[in-house]
Write an enzyme that holds these catalytic residues in place. Sequence first.
Site, PDB file in Angstrom:
ATOM      1  NE  ARG A 151     -10.362   2.324   6.465  1.00 59.04           N
ATOM      2  CZ  ARG A 151     -10.490   3.177   5.470  1.00 59.04           C
ATOM      3  NH1 ARG A 151     -10.451   4.470   5.701  1.00 59.04           N
ATOM      4  NH2 ARG A 151     -10.665   2.757   4.229  1.00 59.04           N
ATOM      5  CE1 TYR A 156      -3.890   2.178   0.363  1.00 62.01           C
ATOM      6  CE2 TYR A 156      -2.780   3.125   2.265  1.00 62.01           C
ATOM      7  CZ  TYR A 156      -3.799   3.165   1.334  1.00 62.01           C
ATOM      8  OH  TYR A 156      -4.715   4.180   1.360  1.00 62.01           O
ATOM      9  NE  ARG A 185       7.920   5.627  16.045  1.00 59.20           N
ATOM     10  CZ  ARG A 185       9.169   6.075  15.933  1.00 59.20           C
ATOM     11  NH1 ARG A 185       9.993   6.034  16.955  1.00 59.20           N
ATOM     12  NH2 ARG A 185       9.592   6.587  14.784  1.00 59.20           N
ATOM     13  CG  ASP A 222       0.497   0.635  14.267  1.00 61.44           C
ATOM     14  OD1 ASP A 222      -0.306   0.757  13.331  1.00 61.44           O
ATOM     15  OD2 ASP A 222       0.282   1.067  15.418  1.00 61.44           O
ATOM     16  CG  ASN A 246      -6.009   7.670  10.630  1.00 58.10           C
ATOM     17  OD1 ASN A 246      -4.876   7.969  10.268  1.00 58.10           O
ATOM     18  ND2 ASN A 246      -6.300   6.512  11.189  1.00 58.10           N
ATOM     19  CB  VAL A 291     -13.086   5.162  13.772  1.00 58.25           C
ATOM     20  CG1 VAL A 291     -14.515   5.641  14.037  1.00 58.25           C
ATOM     21  CG2 VAL A 291     -12.095   6.275  14.114  1.00 58.25           C
ATOM     22  CB  SER A 292     -15.019   0.751  11.599  1.00 58.29           C
ATOM     23  OG  SER A 292     -13.726   0.381  11.165  1.00 58.29           O
ATOM     24  CB  THR A 332      -0.940  10.313  18.320  1.00 58.28           C
ATOM     25  OG1 THR A 332       0.130  10.564  17.391  1.00 58.28           O
ATOM     26  CG2 THR A 332      -0.425  10.441  19.742  1.00 58.28           C
TER      27      THR A 332
END
Length: 319
Positions: free
Chosen positions: A189, A148, A278, A276, A177, A191-192, A213
Amino acid sequence: MYALRKRILVTGGAGFLGSHLCERLLNDGHDVICLDNFFTGTRDNVLHLLDNPHFEILRHDVTQPLYTEVDEIYNLACPASPPHYQADPVQTTKTSVLGALNMLGLARRCKAKIMQASTSEVYGDPEVHPQPESYWGHVNPIGFRSCYDEGKRCAETLFFDYHRQHKLRIKVARIFNTYGPKMHPNDGRVVSNFIVQALKGHDITVYGEGQQTRSFCYVDDLIEAFVRLMGTPDDFTGPVNTGNPVEFTIMELAEKIIAMTGSKSKIIHKPLPHDDPRQRQPDIQLAKEKLGWEPKIKLEEGLKPTISYFASLIEQGLI
């Protein structure tokens, strides 16, 4: 009105962002072609548009050439969440790279203006915070997310080479985001994930200590940025960051969603995924200057309709 009406192609038009964009463009008085192969997009997102005589839907994969006549192209086609883009990483890279080539070729033939939906992932795990457009990024070219990250970076390269070599009118938006109704419930994701887990009373999964964050932009704000970017003079190409600069830790988000849903869910911790980031926060000074744009919708305000959307899916037994 007829002279002002444009014929606009939205690739990935049945996806989360694409469906919102199609709706906005129709409301603005344009003819809209929604193109999607339905890998992550769904007809349900655009069913309410099918009766509109200025809307058409086309099942097509952007890795294959497309022949049609358009005035503008918004190239949004690509799975955008780690579970989806890692499910078939080779296809993900092909979608970004071949998709860009095919849409750029179409834009060149039609003399159309074209916007690339790029991503904050081009910055990788950033060593500069917040991230300005001038930052070249810190990306692992052989990691699990590379299909990606590098696919989108290559797409940006192609856009700028077409601009320099063929004088193509391009725009590049780097999306941070984004959340809102019509997100895929299983897209992985944050939030979902958190909303569905909270509404179902399941444990909420936080990776690491949850101190990483993110900056969350509501979908309506983002679509406004897209439309404004496409309307800028031809000499402004971007890339331009589109996102909300207000930063939250993942733990803060989890606690906020638990409170807003009234859930009894507990927070559990799991190891961090590979590569991932930071920190992720856009520097949006360029968007303010060139687009006259900044997000208006605060996180709590945007979470309310998003929670209602997922609650409705649960009530209907769809998730």
